[in-house]
Scaffold this motif. Sequence first.
Motif, short mmCIF file in Angstrom:
data_model
loop_
_atom_site.label_atom_id
_atom_site.label_comp_id
_atom_site.label_asym_id
_atom_site.label_seq_id
_atom_site.Cartn_x
_atom_site.Cartn_y
_atom_site.Cartn_z
N LEU A 78 0.87 -1.17 0.00
CA LEU A 78 0.00 0.00 0.00
C LEU A 78 0.91 1.22 0.00
O LEU A 78 1.81 1.32 0.84
CB LEU A 78 -0.87 0.01 1.26
N LEU A 79 0.68 2.14 -0.93
CA LEU A 79 1.37 3.44 -0.94
C LEU A 79 0.29 4.47 -0.74
O LEU A 79 -0.59 4.63 -1.60
CB LEU A 79 2.10 3.67 -2.26
N ALA A 110 6.31 0.15 8.64
CA ALA A 110 5.92 1.06 7.57
C ALA A 110 7.07 2.02 7.25
O ALA A 110 7.85 2.38 8.12
CB ALA A 110 4.67 1.85 7.96
N GLN A 111 7.15 2.41 6.00
CA GLN A 111 8.16 3.36 5.56
C GLN A 111 7.51 4.71 5.26
O GLN A 111 6.35 4.76 4.85
CB GLN A 111 8.83 2.87 4.28
N PHE A 112 8.25 5.78 5.46
CA PHE A 112 7.77 7.11 5.10
C PHE A 112 8.59 7.64 3.94
O PHE A 112 9.82 7.57 3.96
CB PHE A 112 7.88 8.08 6.28
N LEU A 113 7.91 8.16 2.91
CA LEU A 113 8.57 8.75 1.75
C LEU A 113 8.11 10.19 1.60
O LEU A 113 6.91 10.48 1.66
CB LEU A 113 8.21 7.98 0.48
N LEU A 114 9.04 11.09 1.38
CA LEU A 114 8.75 12.51 1.24
C LEU A 114 8.50 12.84 -0.23
O LEU A 114 9.26 12.43 -1.11
CB LEU A 114 9.93 13.32 1.78
N LYS A 115 7.41 13.57 -0.50
CA LYS A 115 7.12 14.04 -1.85
C LYS A 115 7.98 15.26 -2.15
O LYS A 115 8.25 16.03 -1.23
CB LYS A 115 5.66 14.46 -1.98
N PRO A 116 8.34 15.47 -3.38
CA PRO A 116 8.12 14.59 -4.51
C PRO A 116 9.03 13.37 -4.42
O PRO A 116 10.18 13.48 -4.00
CB PRO A 116 8.45 15.44 -5.73
N ILE A 117 8.50 12.23 -4.82
CA ILE A 117 9.23 10.97 -4.70
C ILE A 117 10.03 10.72 -5.98
O ILE A 117 9.45 10.63 -7.06
CB ILE A 117 8.27 9.79 -4.46
N SER A 118 11.32 10.62 -5.84
CA SER A 118 12.14 10.30 -7.00
C SER A 118 12.02 8.81 -7.30
O SER A 118 11.67 8.01 -6.43
CB SER A 118 13.61 10.65 -6.74
N GLN A 119 12.31 8.45 -8.53
CA GLN A 119 12.27 7.03 -8.89
C GLN A 119 13.29 6.26 -8.06
O GLN A 119 13.03 5.14 -7.64
CB GLN A 119 12.52 6.83 -10.38
N LYS A 120 14.43 6.88 -7.78
CA LYS A 120 15.46 6.23 -6.97
C LYS A 120 14.93 5.93 -5.56
O LYS A 120 15.11 4.83 -5.05
CB LYS A 120 16.71 7.11 -6.90
N ALA A 121 14.28 6.92 -4.93
CA ALA A 121 13.73 6.72 -3.59
C ALA A 121 12.64 5.65 -3.60
O ALA A 121 12.54 4.83 -2.69
CB ALA A 121 13.18 8.03 -3.03
N LEU A 122 11.84 5.65 -4.66
CA LEU A 122 10.78 4.65 -4.78
C LEU A 122 11.38 3.25 -4.93
O LEU A 122 10.93 2.30 -4.27
CB LEU A 122 9.89 4.99 -5.97
N LEU A 123 12.40 3.12 -5.76
CA LEU A 123 13.07 1.83 -5.93
C LEU A 123 13.69 1.34 -4.62
O LEU A 123 13.62 0.15 -4.30
CB LEU A 123 14.13 1.91 -7.02
N GLU A 124 14.31 2.26 -3.87
CA GLU A 124 14.91 1.88 -2.59
C GLU A 124 13.83 1.40 -1.61
O GLU A 124 14.02 0.40 -0.93
CB GLU A 124 15.67 3.06 -1.99
N ALA A 125 12.71 2.11 -1.54
CA ALA A 125 11.63 1.72 -0.63
C ALA A 125 11.04 0.38 -1.02
O ALA A 125 10.77 -0.47 -0.16
CB ALA A 125 10.54 2.79 -0.61
N LEU A 126 10.88 0.15 -2.32
CA LEU A 126 10.36 -1.14 -2.77
C LEU A 126 11.34 -2.26 -2.43
O LEU A 126 10.94 -3.35 -2.02
CB LEU A 126 10.09 -1.11 -4.27
N GLY A 127 12.63 -1.99 -2.57
CA GLY A 127 13.66 -2.97 -2.23
C GLY A 127 13.64 -3.31 -0.76
O GLY A 127 13.72 -4.47 -0.36
N VAL A 128 13.50 -2.29 0.11
CA VAL A 128 13.42 -2.52 1.55
C VAL A 128 12.20 -3.37 1.86
O VAL A 128 12.23 -4.22 2.75
CB VAL A 128 13.36 -1.17 2.32
#
Length: 120
Positions: free
Chosen positions: A51-52, A97-115
């Motif tokens: 869930l994002l 749960a992970q927290f991601l700050l907008k705007p989300i870069s593709q790199k940050a998204l890939l890292e979060a998905l990997g975690v």
Amino acid sequence: MTRSLLVVEDDGLIRMDLADTLTDLGFEVAEAGNADEALIALGKNRQFAALLTDIDMPGSMNGIALAHYVASSYSDCQIMVISGRYHPAQGSLPQGAQFLLKPISQKALLEALGVAGLKP
């Protein structure tokens, strides 16, 4: 493991951009404009790998409440909470749960998905 993700974001352009990025990475993406729509998608017995969700949304609950609901009802679903305005207080997100700050870069998204154990 399923490669299906649920993206919950009230801003249509941000939701579409996030969904397009995830689709391009090979994920199946379901979209919801608020927590109420997300609950309908979850009620259709879909097995979402993650869930994002945005924090600040209209409807019956915000993204943090939705994250807690999903964590307690769908234990296999990874949770990523996103916001450009709010930083959740320590301990306010469900465990893991992970927290991601907008705007989300593709790199940050890939890292979060990997975690979360979700490799494209």
